[in-house]
Design an enzyme around this catalytic site. Structure first.
Site, PDB file in Angstrom:
ATOM      1  N   ALA A 111       4.163 -48.222  23.206  1.00 46.93           N
ATOM      2  CA  ALA A 111       4.235 -48.508  24.640  1.00 46.93           C
ATOM      3  C   ALA A 111       2.975 -48.060  25.368  1.00 46.93           C
ATOM      4  O   ALA A 111       2.169 -47.294  24.846  1.00 46.93           O
ATOM      5  CB  ALA A 111       5.457 -47.820  25.242  1.00 46.93           C
ATOM      6  N   CYS A 112       2.833 -48.550  26.596  1.00 45.60           N
ATOM      7  CA  CYS A 112       1.757 -48.112  27.480  1.00 45.60           C
ATOM      8  C   CYS A 112       2.056 -46.705  27.990  1.00 45.60           C
ATOM      9  O   CYS A 112       3.219 -46.381  28.228  1.00 45.60           O
ATOM     10  CB  CYS A 112       1.632 -49.041  28.685  1.00 45.60           C
ATOM     11  SG  CYS A 112       1.163 -50.734  28.293  1.00 45.60           S
ATOM     12  N   PRO A 113       1.037 -45.858  28.184  1.00 46.65           N
ATOM     13  CA  PRO A 113      -0.392 -46.101  27.962  1.00 46.65           C
ATOM     14  C   PRO A 113      -0.890 -45.649  26.595  1.00 46.65           C
ATOM     15  O   PRO A 113      -2.086 -45.669  26.337  1.00 46.65           O
ATOM     16  CB  PRO A 113      -1.032 -45.254  29.063  1.00 46.65           C
ATOM     17  CG  PRO A 113      -0.135 -44.065  29.145  1.00 46.65           C
ATOM     18  CD  PRO A 113       1.256 -44.575  28.905  1.00 46.65           C
TER      19      PRO A 113
END
Length: 832
Positions: free
Chosen positions: A765-767
């Site tokens: 997932a981000c970041p």
């Protein structure tokens, strides 16, 4: 005849507040004053506020006060005090919750301490009704009087609740922790949806204990609890619960609030491994084999009022299995209807329990005072809240039921249908909750036309309706026959309130999570449910119940029936679809849009440092108030949070304590990011099993934590969007980075051509996907190419943009497969 009701106020009986509780309240008042004076940030105050049972509302400047009521038991005197506080400091209305608490809304922060004092004077608290703690311990409202119970679970629920209150073991859990007790097979307390569920059991030799399940929960990822122990002897009850909490505290995911409940620990470990860890924790907590000492129970006075002449329980009072009866004729009087639906005969001959149906859990201060008087006049002065947001009077002589009904009816409190399908459960929703998306209460009022109180047909006797204003399931929509939770749906330039319809949930018998069947516009929900009931009556088999019909018909067929109700006209055609139930303004949802990865990583680092500061702040405060063992716990958590802040720069966000310390030592401990005194961090920070609670030990741990947090904060303050920490030597740094690059590479790199290798970040997932890509590029020469595989959605929106902002060239962006669930991005490194 009904009892004459005086309008004169009744004096509230109070007791001196214990010194430790008074000090706790004074501390809260002092910190609230500091906040209002601008000497304390709201970020630091928030977790402290939550620990004391105080929530911020969606309306600025006011608080929700959650009053913790173990097993739902309170007396008339306590209810009068709640009424007084609601009138004086709130809106004059209290709200009974699905955890048997009572909430007061719109209380100004300056008045919260006074409210706490008023509650403490009658033996009630708000402490740990919120936050990442053990929440209110619930139990069946008929415990002790139910005809079908194995035994009365009340003293066990009370003992466990008060044992865990203010207990250092559960002051900083990864997430909230819920416990419930049920006394019979009908499982009125819904044990399968709790972190720990305890169902009364009896062995063939007459020994009583509990069947214990663990890992249940609702929210966005509902789970049914699994069996941990078929039989827990009473002397092992508290040790067994403590060991479960210990495993959760040690292994719970502290990096992602959405994956932090205990059910996710079980998902990750597998249940067999979780059980093994539980057994280890049982021994490590000092319970090394059971000593068979009897459990020390706390009593709950709930004696019957004298009967003039005991009489056999009337069959017409109810069905005797813990639920009101349903058989009725066409010529019922209002009293007969109320008696049929709201009255349950007790196992004690001559007595009955009468449920007072509240509209979605709300009652006014005037009604509270009135009910308190009824409890004293018709019963023994005690009453209980129910998990279905009602109140119940127990120990009512059956001969007094007609008079009780007259008094209730005179105050508008004799609505029939309590605890039945027409008694729709709804959370506060957008009325007050900061997380609410839709007006769940507004929809519940609209649904009253579908399920008229006291007049719902016999074929719906096993049906329940529960409505939550968001996916968090405070109204427990996942286990309802008809469950609804609010969402928003963008349609052109406007957003329409919608509900996801879940069908077939249940707890009675075999627990089951309802299936999400279709998403409906809010304004179409009553019509859709009406049609669903018509389909049931059209297509059912002989004697088939509605839940059984749902199972047989299946999701696909039922969804097809409801498709017409999913259609939403344009805003120009019918604006009412774009207004929520009882809403006066057009429905909106805040859309924050995609973030920028480097900024997101910096925010993540900042959040970890803030968490460390919050824990350190609470450690200092607790030590000043002589709560040394809890302050050590907070200092330990401060060290962990600060270490996690620095690990973000390595593309890591560990889920457990052990992983945090291991990765910190391996990646950062050998570099001069932090002074040498903080090497072997895990050994120095200690663990939560330490028993030393002396002031000297606490101050030493706090001092160590303070120094480490200061060092980490200083390091993070030097970080720019390059996400680089200052390092001592280039050679040493290069060696460490080379080792890091090896650990960050995919297990089996795939060649992407003669001049590029593949870095598979699907599922990251981000970041952190951006941070990992950045670190990988730093190990490459200018002009070299890297093909990165990313998920659709936020990753493909954010990562390429962030790499461009870093100055790298994005040569290609295209789907990996026709479904476009994943993308590949070809990056060429540019020397910065």
């Amino acid at each position: 005849m009904s009892v004459a009701r005086t309008t004169q106020p009744v004096a509230i009986q109070t007791v001196p507040i214990p010194p430790d509780i008074l000090e706790e309240i004074e501390t809260f008042e002092g910190e609230a004053q500091r906040l209002q004076a601008g000497d304390l940030s709201n970020d630091l105050f928030k977790p402290f506020r939550l620990q004391h049972g105080i929530y911020g509302q969606r309306q600025p400047g006011v608080q929700m006060v959650r009053i913790k009521i173990p097993f739902g038991g309170l007396n008339a005197n306590q209810l009068r005090r709640v009424a007084e506080l609601a009138d004086r400091y709130g809106t004059g209305v209290g709200h009974v919750t699905t955890r048997q608490d009572i909430q007061l809304h719109f209380v100004e922060l300056k008045d919260v301490g006074t409210v706490m004092r008023g509650l403490a004077e009658v033996g009630v608290t708000t402490r740990e009704a919120c936050a990442n703690t053990v929440r209110n311990v619930t139990a069946c409202h008929l415990a002790g009087v139910c005809q079908g119970e194995v035994f009365d679970v009340t003293p066990y629920a009370k003992t466990v609740a008060l044992h865990l209150l203010r207990n250092p073991l559960n002051q900083s859990l990864p997430r909230k922790f819920k416990i419930a007790f049920s006394g019979c097979r009908h499982d009125c307390a819904l044990t399968p949806i709790h972190d720990v569920g305890l169902l009364a059991a009896k062995r063939d030799d007459g020994t009583i204990g509990f069947r214990m399940v663990v890992g249940g929960g609702l929210g966005s990822a509902p789970r049914i609890a699994q069996l941990l122990r078929e039989f827990v002897p009473m002397n092992e009850l508290i040790p067994t619960i403590e060991a479960v909490i210990k495993v959760f505290d040690t292994l719970g995911n502290r990096k992602n609030r959405n994956k932090a409940r205990m059910k996710f620990v079980i998902d990750k470990l597998g249940f067999d491994e979780f059980k093994r860890r539980w057994e280890e924790a049982y021994v490590s907590l000092g319970h090394a084999r059971p000593d068979h000492a009897p459990i020390k129970l706390l009593a709950h006075a709930d004696e019957p009022v004298p009967l003039i002449m005991p009489t056999p329980s009337s069959a017409s009072a109810g069905n005797g299995n813990g639920s009101p009866g349903n058989g009725h004729g066409a010529a019922e009087t209002p009293y007969q209807m109320w008696k049929r639906t709201n009255v349950v005969p007790q196992k004690q001959p001559g007595y009955a329990a009468a449920v007072i149906k509240l509209q979605m859990g709300d009652l006014t201060a005037q009604q509270m005072r009135f009910i308190a008087a009824l409890a004293e006049d018709y019963s023994n002065g005690n009453l209980r809240t129910t998990i279905n947001q009602n109140l119940i009077l127990r120990w009512v002589p059956e001969t007094k039921l007609p008079a009780l009904y007259e008094d209730l009816a005179a105050q508008g409190l004799a609505d029939p249908g309590a605890e039945l399908v027409e008694d729709i459960i709804a959370c506060p929703g957008t009325d007050t909750c900061g997380l609410g998306i839709t007006s769940s209460k507004g929809l519940a009022r609209a649904m009253a036309e579908v399920f008229p109180p006291g007049r719902v047909p016999e074929d719906l006797k096993d049906v329940s309706v529960k409505i939550s204003g968001c996916h968090n399931s405070c109204a427990q929509h996942h286990i309802a026959t008809i469950g609804l939770h609010g969402v928003g749906k963008r349609l052109g330039d406007h957003v329409a309130p919608h509900y996801e319809l879940h069908l077939g949930g249940q707890v009675n018998g075999t627990a089951k999570i309802g299936q999400m069947t279709v998403k409906l516009p809010a304004k179409s929900v009553p019509a859709a449910v009406t049609h669903l009931l018509a389909v049931y009556r059209r297509d059912r088999l002989q004697g088939e119940s509605f839940p059984s019909f749902i199972d047989r018909a299946g999701k696909i067929a039922l969804k097809e029936e409801l498709i017409p109700y999913t259609i939403v006209p344009t805003f120009e055609e019918d604006q009412t679809f774009y207004y929520d139930w009882e809403g006066e303004e057009e429905f909106i949802l805040e859309d924050l849009g995609p973030g920028e990865c480097a900024g997101g990583a910096l925010e993540m680092i900042g959040d970890r440092i803030l968490e460390a500061e919050q824990e350190l702040y609470q450690a200092k405060l607790l030590a000043e108030k002589h709560q040394y063992s809890v302050s050590v716990n907070k200092a330990y958590r401060a060290v962990l949070a600060a270490a996690k802040a620095l690990l973000v720069t390595e593309g890591l966000d560990p889920a457990t304590d052990a992983e945090t310390f291991t990765e910190f030592e391996r990646r950062l401990g050998q570099r001069s990011i932090v002074p040498a005194q903080y090497k072997n961090l895990g050994a120095q920070a200690g663990d939560l099993g330490q028993k030393d609670s002396s002031p000297e030990f606490a101050q030493a741990k706090i001092a160590f934590a303070r120094g480490f947090v200061e060092v980490c904060r200083a390091a993070t303050e030097q970080i720019g969007k390059d996400l680089k920490l200052a390092q001592a030597g280039e050679g040493e740094a290069a060696a460490t980075q080379a080792a890091d690059a090896k650990s960050l590479a995919p297990p089996q790199p795939v060649a992407a051509g003669p001049d590029a290798s593949v870095y598979d970040l699907r599922g990251v997932a981000c970041p952190l996907n951006y941070v990992k890509t950045k670190l990988k590029l730093e190990m490459m020469e200018a002009g070299e190419r890297l093909e990165v595989w990313l998920d659709a959605g936020e990753p493909i929106k954010n990562v390429p943009m962030s790499l461009r902002n870093d100055g790298h060239k994005i040569l290609l962006e295209e789907p990996l497969e026709p479904e476009a669930a994943h993308f590949k991005v070809l990056v060429e490194k540019v020397e910065g």
